[in-house]
Scaffold this motif. Structure first.
Motif, mmCIF file in Angstrom:
data_model
loop_
_atom_site.group_PDB
_atom_site.id
_atom_site.type_symbol
_atom_site.label_atom_id
_atom_site.label_comp_id
_atom_site.label_asym_id
_atom_site.label_seq_id
_atom_site.Cartn_x
_atom_site.Cartn_y
_atom_site.Cartn_z
ATOM 1 N N ARG A 166 31.781 34.041 23.461
ATOM 2 C CA ARG A 166 32.237 35.201 24.246
ATOM 3 C C ARG A 166 32.558 34.779 25.668
ATOM 4 N NH1 ARG A 166 31.037 39.614 21.540
ATOM 5 N NH2 ARG A 166 29.687 39.332 19.741
ATOM 6 N N ILE A 167 33.516 35.478 26.281
ATOM 7 C CA ILE A 167 33.826 35.262 27.694
ATOM 8 C C ILE A 167 33.431 36.535 28.444
ATOM 9 C CG2 ILE A 167 35.548 34.522 29.365
ATOM 10 C CD1 ILE A 167 35.158 32.541 26.994
ATOM 11 N N LEU A 168 32.436 36.415 29.307
ATOM 12 C CA LEU A 168 31.924 37.563 30.063
ATOM 13 C C LEU A 168 32.476 37.526 31.490
ATOM 14 C CD1 LEU A 168 28.142 37.245 29.033
ATOM 15 C CD2 LEU A 168 29.963 38.474 27.833
ATOM 16 N N ILE A 169 32.783 38.707 32.043
ATOM 17 C CA ILE A 169 33.181 38.793 33.449
ATOM 18 C C ILE A 169 32.028 39.456 34.205
ATOM 19 C CG2 ILE A 169 34.509 40.921 32.940
ATOM 20 C CD1 ILE A 169 36.270 40.241 35.355
ATOM 21 N N LYS A 170 31.578 38.778 35.244
ATOM 22 C CA LYS A 170 30.381 39.220 35.970
ATOM 23 C C LYS A 170 30.745 40.346 36.946
ATOM 24 C CE LYS A 170 27.009 36.979 38.964
ATOM 25 N NZ LYS A 170 26.613 35.641 39.391
ATOM 26 N N LEU A 171 30.006 41.462 36.860
ATOM 27 C CA LEU A 171 30.233 42.588 37.766
ATOM 28 C C LEU A 171 29.249 42.588 38.931
ATOM 29 C CD1 LEU A 171 30.776 45.627 35.339
ATOM 30 C CD2 LEU A 171 32.453 43.991 36.198
ATOM 31 N N VAL A 191 24.853 41.845 35.310
ATOM 32 C CA VAL A 191 25.610 42.822 34.533
ATOM 33 C C VAL A 191 27.047 42.300 34.377
ATOM 34 C CG1 VAL A 191 26.408 45.219 34.399
ATOM 35 C CG2 VAL A 191 24.222 44.689 35.506
ATOM 36 N N SER A 192 27.518 42.268 33.137
ATOM 37 C CA SER A 192 28.853 41.737 32.847
ATOM 38 C C SER A 192 29.580 42.641 31.861
ATOM 39 C CB SER A 192 28.757 40.343 32.214
ATOM 40 O OG SER A 192 27.956 39.481 32.982
ATOM 41 N N LEU A 193 30.889 42.443 31.770
ATOM 42 C CA LEU A 193 31.667 43.045 30.684
ATOM 43 C C LEU A 193 32.057 41.934 29.723
ATOM 44 C CD1 LEU A 193 34.168 45.445 32.543
ATOM 45 C CD2 LEU A 193 31.857 45.936 31.699
ATOM 46 N N ASP A 194 32.008 42.242 28.424
ATOM 47 C CA ASP A 194 32.377 41.259 27.407
ATOM 48 C C ASP A 194 33.874 41.407 27.111
ATOM 49 O OD1 ASP A 194 32.870 39.849 25.099
ATOM 50 O OD2 ASP A 194 31.110 40.574 24.020
ATOM 51 N N SER A 243 32.865 38.138 18.308
ATOM 52 C CA SER A 243 32.669 36.744 18.713
ATOM 53 C C SER A 243 33.907 35.889 18.399
ATOM 54 C CB SER A 243 31.449 36.167 18.006
ATOM 55 O OG SER A 243 31.331 34.789 18.309
ATOM 56 N N LEU A 244 34.281 35.056 19.373
ATOM 57 C CA LEU A 244 35.493 34.233 19.229
ATOM 58 C C LEU A 244 35.390 33.225 18.081
ATOM 59 C CD1 LEU A 244 36.247 33.478 23.002
ATOM 60 C CD2 LEU A 244 37.442 35.109 21.523
ATOM 61 N N HIS A 245 34.157 32.888 17.659
ATOM 62 C CA HIS A 245 34.068 31.913 16.559
ATOM 63 C C HIS A 245 34.604 32.521 15.264
ATOM 64 C CE1 HIS A 245 30.401 33.913 14.980
ATOM 65 N NE2 HIS A 245 30.731 33.326 13.855
ATOM 66 N N ARG A 246 34.612 33.856 15.187
ATOM 67 C CA ARG A 246 35.210 34.508 14.001
ATOM 68 C C ARG A 246 36.718 34.565 14.223
ATOM 69 N NH1 ARG A 246 30.749 38.240 14.604
ATOM 70 N NH2 ARG A 246 29.085 37.557 13.206
ATOM 71 N N ARG A 247 37.382 33.518 13.814
ATOM 72 C CA ARG A 247 38.801 33.380 14.134
ATOM 73 C C ARG A 247 39.629 34.485 13.505
ATOM 74 N NH1 ARG A 247 36.992 29.607 17.420
ATOM 75 N NH2 ARG A 247 37.241 27.431 16.843
ATOM 76 N N PHE A 259 41.293 41.639 21.179
ATOM 77 C CA PHE A 259 40.287 41.159 22.130
ATOM 78 C C PHE A 259 39.666 42.365 22.827
ATOM 79 C CE2 PHE A 259 43.361 37.639 21.852
ATOM 80 C CZ PHE A 259 42.496 36.602 21.531
ATOM 81 N N GLY A 260 38.435 42.201 23.296
ATOM 82 C CA GLY A 260 37.744 43.285 23.981
ATOM 83 C C GLY A 260 38.501 43.808 25.195
ATOM 84 N N PHE A 261 39.152 42.916 25.945
ATOM 85 C CA PHE A 261 39.796 43.322 27.200
ATOM 86 C C PHE A 261 41.030 44.207 26.993
ATOM 87 C CE2 PHE A 261 41.608 39.036 26.298
ATOM 88 C CZ PHE A 261 42.951 39.399 26.159
ATOM 89 N N GLU A 262 41.514 44.306 25.753
ATOM 90 C CA GLU A 262 42.743 45.071 25.507
ATOM 91 C C GLU A 262 42.575 46.568 25.762
ATOM 92 O OE1 GLU A 262 45.123 44.087 21.992
ATOM 93 O OE2 GLU A 262 43.979 42.236 21.802
ATOM 94 N N THR A 263 41.314 47.061 25.727
ATOM 95 C CA THR A 263 41.088 48.498 25.953
ATOM 96 C C THR A 263 40.533 48.774 27.350
ATOM 97 O OG1 THR A 263 39.021 48.132 24.731
ATOM 98 C CG2 THR A 263 40.798 49.210 23.534
#
Length: 374
Positions: A56-61, A150-153, A158-162, A223-227
């Protein structure tokens, strides 16, 4: 510049750091089960699309001192959630880590959710619903001693599930671990690649995706960020088009997989079709006893059973001895890599390894052993 954190399997932190650097990440710092780095939105999307090792790539808030549930509630409320979430968007919270007071992740997650929706109620007299399967916004909190992050995913699932592998054998290797083993080995696409115990094909498939320069994120639904509120779908579209345009037409050297079980070979072929490489990778049903080198030199990779994994395989020691004999007698001029989670079994191979790499397969400590077969 945003602060990001890529979560990875234990032991793969420095390998993942190298991969992130190649993708353009800055201020990279490997930590425990992850790597922190900085970059812009373009990099965030690029890493989700291209990185083969992270989960996962998390962005830190926000990060704040946190000893108990009151600190946690106050710290989460100090974030302006309207920047990330409107009441008509769904939400999920995942908590990891603990300290003396906050020692139950379910309670921690609940407290964080309450802090967010209470803020929404105060401002808008409305709140987000919780949606556990695929929320619009996935919040992740990590408690480490008296610090809360606190982060957003950004990744979603999970990215390993291609997304290319609905069909898996009895004991599948995670795609991200297969990619890491291939990277560790130093295999180059100009060398033939062969896995004689390939199961549902994960190692040959990850090798072929690397050799054909296929971005592993191309097979995902989303991807999670799309929404997210700031989602730039045009940018994602451009990155996807560029990724598709950069794929290679053909393999520089053959990639083969074989297994004794015709059913798992069928699964491997389905998986190869799903990731568009069925014309490139060759799978066949062959007993270990009948395996022979298909070329004068190359790299052999295998992940043989080690213990509970395949139940009633009568004598694994004898199986490893047979594997060693096949390598010694039929693969002169090759380099072999064998992943094993059992030292005694590994000794039954009867070959001296030239190098060993410590890795974890899930929670199981394993070794990737390199054999030069002169």
């Amino acid at each position: 510049m945003n602060q990001y954190f890529a979560t990875v399997a234990r032991g793969l932190e420095s390998l993942a750091a190298q991969e992130l650097e190649q993708l353009g990440a800055k201020t990279i710092e490997p930590g425990f089960c992850g790597v922190s780095f900085t970059g812009d939105r373009d990099l965030l999307y690029r890493v989700n699309l291209w990185a083969r090792l992270p989960f996962r790539i998390l962005i830190k808030l926000h990060e704040f001192p946190c000893q108990d549930s009151e600190d946690l509630y106050r710290g989460v409320q100090s974030i302006d959630w309207s920047l990330y979430l409107t009441p008509d968007m769904t939400l999920a919270v995942k908590a990891t880590g603990k300290n003396q007071q906050l020692n139950h992740t379910h309670f921690t997650a609940l407290q964080v959710k309450n802090a967010i929706v209470d803020q929404q109620q105060d401002r808008f007299s409305d709140r987000s619903n919780v949606e556990l399967q695929s929320p619009d916004v996935q919040v992740t909190v990590h408690i480490d001693r008296d610090l809360c992050t606190v982060s957003l995913d950004s990744s979603g699932e999970s990215l390993h599930r291609r997304g290319y592998r609905p069909a898996v054998g009895a004991a599948p290797l995670k795609e991200s671990l297969a990619a890491a083993l291939i990277q560790l080995s130093g295999w180059q696409p100009e060398q033939m690649f062969y896995d004689p115990l390939c199961g549902s094909g994960t190692l040959p498939l990850e090798a072929s995706l690397k050799a054909l320069n296929v971005a592993p994120g191309l097979f995902r639904e989303r991807f999670g960020f799309e929404t997210w509120l700031d989602a730039d779908l045009n940018l994602l579209d451009e990155l996807i088009k560029a990724a598709e345009a950069s794929q290679q037409e053909s393999l520089p050297a053959p990639i083969w997989g074989s297994d004794r079980n015709p059913e798992v070979i069928e699964q491997a072929i389905v998986n190869a079709t799903n990731c568009g490489v069925s014309n490139h990778v060759y799978f066949s049903t062959i007993e270990l006893e009948d395996v022979a080198a298909p070329a004068d030199s190359g790299v052999l990779f295998c992940n043989p059973p080690y213990g509970e994994r395949l139940g009633r395989d009568s004598d694994l020691g004898a199986f490893y001895k047979r594997l060693g004999n096949v390598l010694k007698q039929r693969f002169k001029g090759w380099t072999a890599f064998v992943l094993s989670g059992n030292k005694e079994l590994a000794q039954s191979i009867g070959l001296r390894s030239s190098q060993r790499f410590a890795v974890y397969n899930g929670a199981l400590p394993c070794q990737l052993m390199k054999y030069e077969l002169y």
